[in-house]
Scaffold this motif. Structure first.
Motif, PDB file in Angstrom:
ATOM      1  N   PRO A   1     -15.705 -16.349   4.714  1.00 47.46           N
ATOM      2  CA  PRO A   1     -16.668 -15.347   4.212  1.00 47.46           C
ATOM      3  C   PRO A   1     -16.045 -14.013   3.839  1.00 47.46           C
ATOM      4  O   PRO A   1     -16.677 -13.231   3.124  1.00 47.46           O
ATOM      5  CB  PRO A   1     -17.645 -15.191   5.386  1.00 47.46           C
ATOM      6  N   THR A   2     -14.825 -13.722   4.305  1.00 49.36           N
ATOM      7  CA  THR A   2     -14.222 -12.419   4.022  1.00 49.36           C
ATOM      8  C   THR A   2     -13.356 -12.426   2.767  1.00 49.36           C
ATOM      9  O   THR A   2     -12.798 -11.391   2.406  1.00 49.36           O
ATOM     10  CB  THR A   2     -13.357 -11.965   5.206  1.00 49.36           C
ATOM     11  N   ALA A   3     -13.226 -13.565   2.088  1.00 51.11           N
ATOM     12  CA  ALA A   3     -12.306 -13.685   0.959  1.00 51.11           C
ATOM     13  C   ALA A   3     -13.056 -13.876  -0.352  1.00 51.11           C
ATOM     14  O   ALA A   3     -14.132 -14.481  -0.390  1.00 51.11           O
ATOM     15  CB  ALA A   3     -11.344 -14.854   1.174  1.00 51.11           C
ATOM     16  N   VAL A   4     -12.467 -13.368  -1.424  1.00 49.52           N
ATOM     17  CA  VAL A   4     -12.932 -13.603  -2.791  1.00 49.52           C
ATOM     18  C   VAL A   4     -11.763 -14.198  -3.567  1.00 49.52           C
ATOM     19  O   VAL A   4     -10.678 -13.604  -3.619  1.00 49.52           O
ATOM     20  CB  VAL A   4     -13.417 -12.306  -3.468  1.00 49.52           C
ATOM     21  N   HIS A   5     -11.978 -15.382  -4.146  1.00 46.52           N
ATOM     22  CA  HIS A   5     -10.938 -16.074  -4.893  1.00 46.52           C
ATOM     23  C   HIS A   5     -11.152 -15.880  -6.386  1.00 46.52           C
ATOM     24  O   HIS A   5     -12.283 -16.048  -6.884  1.00 46.52           O
ATOM     25  CB  HIS A   5     -10.934 -17.573  -4.571  1.00 46.52           C
ATOM     26  N   LEU A   6     -10.099 -15.546  -7.109  1.00 43.98           N
ATOM     27  CA  LEU A   6     -10.145 -15.379  -8.557  1.00 43.98           C
ATOM     28  C   LEU A   6      -9.205 -16.400  -9.190  1.00 43.98           C
ATOM     29  O   LEU A   6      -8.002 -16.389  -8.928  1.00 43.98           O
ATOM     30  CB  LEU A   6      -9.738 -13.964  -8.957  1.00 43.98           C
ATOM     31  N   PHE A   7      -9.765 -17.283 -10.013  1.00 45.02           N
ATOM     32  CA  PHE A   7      -8.994 -18.316 -10.692  1.00 45.02           C
ATOM     33  C   PHE A   7      -8.805 -17.929 -12.154  1.00 45.02           C
ATOM     34  O   PHE A   7      -9.775 -17.559 -12.838  1.00 45.02           O
ATOM     35  CB  PHE A   7      -9.705 -19.670 -10.606  1.00 45.02           C
ATOM     36  N   ALA A   8      -7.563 -17.996 -12.620  1.00 44.59           N
ATOM     37  CA  ALA A   8      -7.270 -17.729 -14.031  1.00 44.59           C
ATOM     38  C   ALA A   8      -7.673 -18.935 -14.857  1.00 44.59           C
ATOM     39  O   ALA A   8      -7.344 -20.079 -14.530  1.00 44.59           O
ATOM     40  CB  ALA A   8      -5.786 -17.433 -14.208  1.00 44.59           C
ATOM     41  N   PHE A   9      -8.418 -18.679 -15.932  1.00 44.41           N
ATOM     42  CA  PHE A   9      -8.896 -19.745 -16.797  1.00 44.41           C
ATOM     43  C   PHE A   9      -8.299 -19.546 -18.176  1.00 44.41           C
ATOM     44  O   PHE A   9      -8.354 -18.461 -18.730  1.00 44.41           O
ATOM     45  CB  PHE A   9     -10.433 -19.697 -16.875  1.00 44.41           C
ATOM     46  N   PRO A  10      -7.677 -20.576 -18.752  1.00 51.17           N
ATOM     47  CA  PRO A  10      -6.991 -20.404 -20.047  1.00 51.17           C
ATOM     48  C   PRO A  10      -7.956 -20.092 -21.172  1.00 51.17           C
ATOM     49  O   PRO A  10      -9.081 -20.583 -21.220  1.00 51.17           O
ATOM     50  CB  PRO A  10      -6.293 -21.751 -20.258  1.00 51.17           C
ATOM     51  N   GLY A  11      -7.482 -19.273 -22.091  1.00 47.86           N
ATOM     52  CA  GLY A  11      -8.271 -18.927 -23.259  1.00 47.86           C
ATOM     53  C   GLY A  11      -7.997 -19.872 -24.406  1.00 47.86           C
ATOM     54  O   GLY A  11      -7.219 -20.835 -24.284  1.00 47.86           O
ATOM     55  N   PRO A  12      -8.623 -19.665 -25.561  1.00 54.60           N
ATOM     56  CA  PRO A  12      -8.400 -20.524 -26.729  1.00 54.60           C
ATOM     57  C   PRO A  12      -6.932 -20.514 -27.153  1.00 54.60           C
ATOM     58  O   PRO A  12      -6.289 -19.473 -27.225  1.00 54.60           O
ATOM     59  CB  PRO A  12      -9.293 -19.890 -27.807  1.00 54.60           C
ATOM     60  N   GLY A  13      -6.397 -21.705 -27.402  1.00 55.57           N
ATOM     61  CA  GLY A  13      -5.011 -21.818 -27.834  1.00 55.57           C
ATOM     62  C   GLY A  13      -3.998 -21.861 -26.711  1.00 55.57           C
ATOM     63  O   GLY A  13      -2.816 -22.103 -26.960  1.00 55.57           O
ATOM     64  N   GLU A  14      -4.432 -21.638 -25.466  1.00 57.08           N
ATOM     65  CA  GLU A  14      -3.522 -21.688 -24.331  1.00 57.08           C
ATOM     66  C   GLU A  14      -3.556 -23.060 -23.680  1.00 57.08           C
ATOM     67  O   GLU A  14      -4.533 -23.795 -23.789  1.00 57.08           O
ATOM     68  CB  GLU A  14      -3.891 -20.610 -23.298  1.00 57.08           C
ATOM     69  N   ALA A  15      -2.477 -23.416 -22.999  1.00 57.91           N
ATOM     70  CA  ALA A  15      -2.423 -24.689 -22.281  1.00 57.91           C
ATOM     71  C   ALA A  15      -3.472 -24.694 -21.179  1.00 57.91           C
ATOM     72  O   ALA A  15      -3.604 -23.720 -20.423  1.00 57.91           O
ATOM     73  CB  ALA A  15      -1.033 -24.898 -21.697  1.00 57.91           C
TER      74      ALA A  15
END
Length: 480
Positions: free
Chosen positions: A369-383
């Protein structure tokens, strides 16, 4: 950041207008509209707190829903307003009194103009605006019907047996179609109504579900995601015509159902999560999983870790701001033990949300409950390779987190204390390149607990909500 004075509110009923020029609050039985620049009171209306004849008649025979004068009159007055909302064009506001069966509509340009909607014997449990700002949707108790009231024609449209009052319905982004989950003859169904033609029925089709939980309409409005209740992890993708385009079930049954479903802003992907601490990313072509993001026991070495400094509020006396501590990975992640023998175990995602650009996916897990996770998501044209980018660790459980509605790399977090927390990837470093930065910001008040934080629609300010009060915080300095 600049903070305003502290003002009264009731039950967290505070809302910016869609243009961010005004702030609407409910204080006991009164609606108050303040200017967002000066906080001077612009409009004020008192909401009558007498029950409808139908509610009074039911109360006389049903002790569980008593609405009677006497010892409870004061407490009833304090909790009379159950919903407040701005119309999408900021022309009207409403205050709904669910226990009393009333919805009162007021007009900003004419303080004397009012409209009164009175629920019948079916009761009232929820009210909300249609996108055109001229229709009010009223959901009755026990799932009996949905009543759509027109402020222009003063005519009501009735729809029988909506499945859920708080979910299971959505408008397309252009406001043309209204999608509603219904239950007829013990069968789940979906109806599509033409909102521009007096909510006439355009489509109606059965669902291959046994106990539908909710639905989510894609950003393009062409696809509907529908999922089962808490006992089965099963997701269906349908067209507006009712054709089943895809079905998703994990290879290994997690034993519980789906908790969160969120569309990518482009509509090309769908994030699905349940009680098993996994996030499945589905793609639009085959509606199959192309990536699985999972909560681990350790934070990997290639992830940026931000930790709230210990006792920083006492050191700064609740004023100013302080950067998070930046840690090197790998780093252990202390998760609470989960008892899977109980119904609704305390695990899985409690919140799943893409930022405006779809480049980041924010996730909060109930057993951390004390953590916030941020996931990088690829944009257009990226792998296509989604990965965990950053983790924010706090001393207390996170109460609420929200992306900035306009700036794609700005996140606000509240943990129920006398502070707010900001994460940004727009910080300009020494080399002139953008970097990420996390800051703790103290609230300069003698006593204030930020239980909720909400961005203004223009992304320039924040509403900070306590139990009975609120204040605002506005960023100062040049915009990026």
């Amino acid at each position: 950041m600049d903070f305003t004075e502290i003002y009264r509110q009731s039950a967290g009923h505070v809302a910016f207008s869609p243009g961010a020029h005004f702030i609407l609050t409910a204080v006991a039985d009164r609606l108050v509209v303040r200017r967002a620049d000066t906080f001077h009171v612009s409009r004020s209306w008192q909401v009558p707190c007498s029950p409808t004849p139908s509610a009074a008649a039911i109360a006389s025979t049903t002790s569980s829903r008593s609405v009677r004068p006497g010892p409870n009159a004061d407490s009833l007055t304090q909790t009379a307003i159950s919903h407040i909302a701005w119309s999408p064009d900021s022309e009207y506001v409403f205050a709904a009194c669910a226990k009393l069966g009333h919805v009162y509509v007021f007009r900003m340009r004419d303080e004397d103009w009012t409209a009164h909607i009175e629920a019948g014997a079916e009761g009232l449990i929820r009210a909300e605006w249609a996108p055109d700002g001229r229709h009010v949707l009223c959901f009755s108790e026990w799932g009996l019907r949905l009543t759509i009231w027109s402020l222009v024609t003063r005519i009501a449209t009735y729809i029988q047996y909506p499945l859920h009052p708080d979910r299971g319905h959505a408008f397309r982004q252009d406001g043309r179609y209204f999608v509603l989950a219904e239950r007829h003859k013990s069968k789940d169904t979906i109806s599509v109504y033409d909102a521009t033609n007096s909510f006439s029925l355009a489509r109606h089709f059965p669902l291959p579900t046994s106990s539908m939980s909710s639905l989510a309409l894609s950003p393009s409005g062409n696809h509907i995601a529908v999922w089962e209740g808490p006992l089965e992890f099963r997701l269906l993708i349908l067209s507006l015509a009712g054709d089943v385009l895809g079905t998703f079930k994990p290879d290994l049954d997690p034993g519980f159902g789906i908790r969160n479903v969120v569309w990518h802003p482009s509509g090309m992907f769908l994030a699905v999560s349940g009680w098993d601490n996994k996030i499945h990313i589905l793609e639009q072509l085959t509606w199959s999983s192309v990536a699985t993001l999972e909560l681990g026991t350790r934070i990997p070495a290639n992830v940026t870790i931000w930790r709230e400094p210990s006792n920083w509020l006492e050191a700064t006396e609740g004023r100013g701001f302080l950067s998070y501590e930046k840690l090197e990975g790998p780093h252990p992640l202390n998760a609470n033990r989960v008892d899977n023998s109980k119904a609704y175990p305390k695990c899985g995602t409690t919140q799943l949300e893409f930022n405006k650009a779809g480049t980041l996916l924010m996730a909060r897990f109930e057993n951390v409950p004390t953590a916030v996770h941020l996931f990088a998501f690829p944009g257009p044209g990226e792998a296509f390779s989604p990965r965990l980018r950053s983790v924010l660790l706090h001393s207390s459980a996170v109460a609420h987190a929200q992306w900035n509605p306009l700036r794609q790399g700005r996140l606000a977090i509240s943990c129920g204390g006398q502070a707010i927390y900001l994460w940004s990837e727009e910080w300009i470093g020494e080399g002139g390149a953008e970097e990420e930065m996390a800051e703790c910001v103290g609230i300069p008040a003698k006593k204030f607990d930020a239980l909720d934080v909400r961005w203004a629609p223009d992304g320039k300010g924040l509403l900070l909500i306590d139990r009975e009060t609120f204040c605002c915080a506005f960023e100062v300095g040049p915009e990026p």
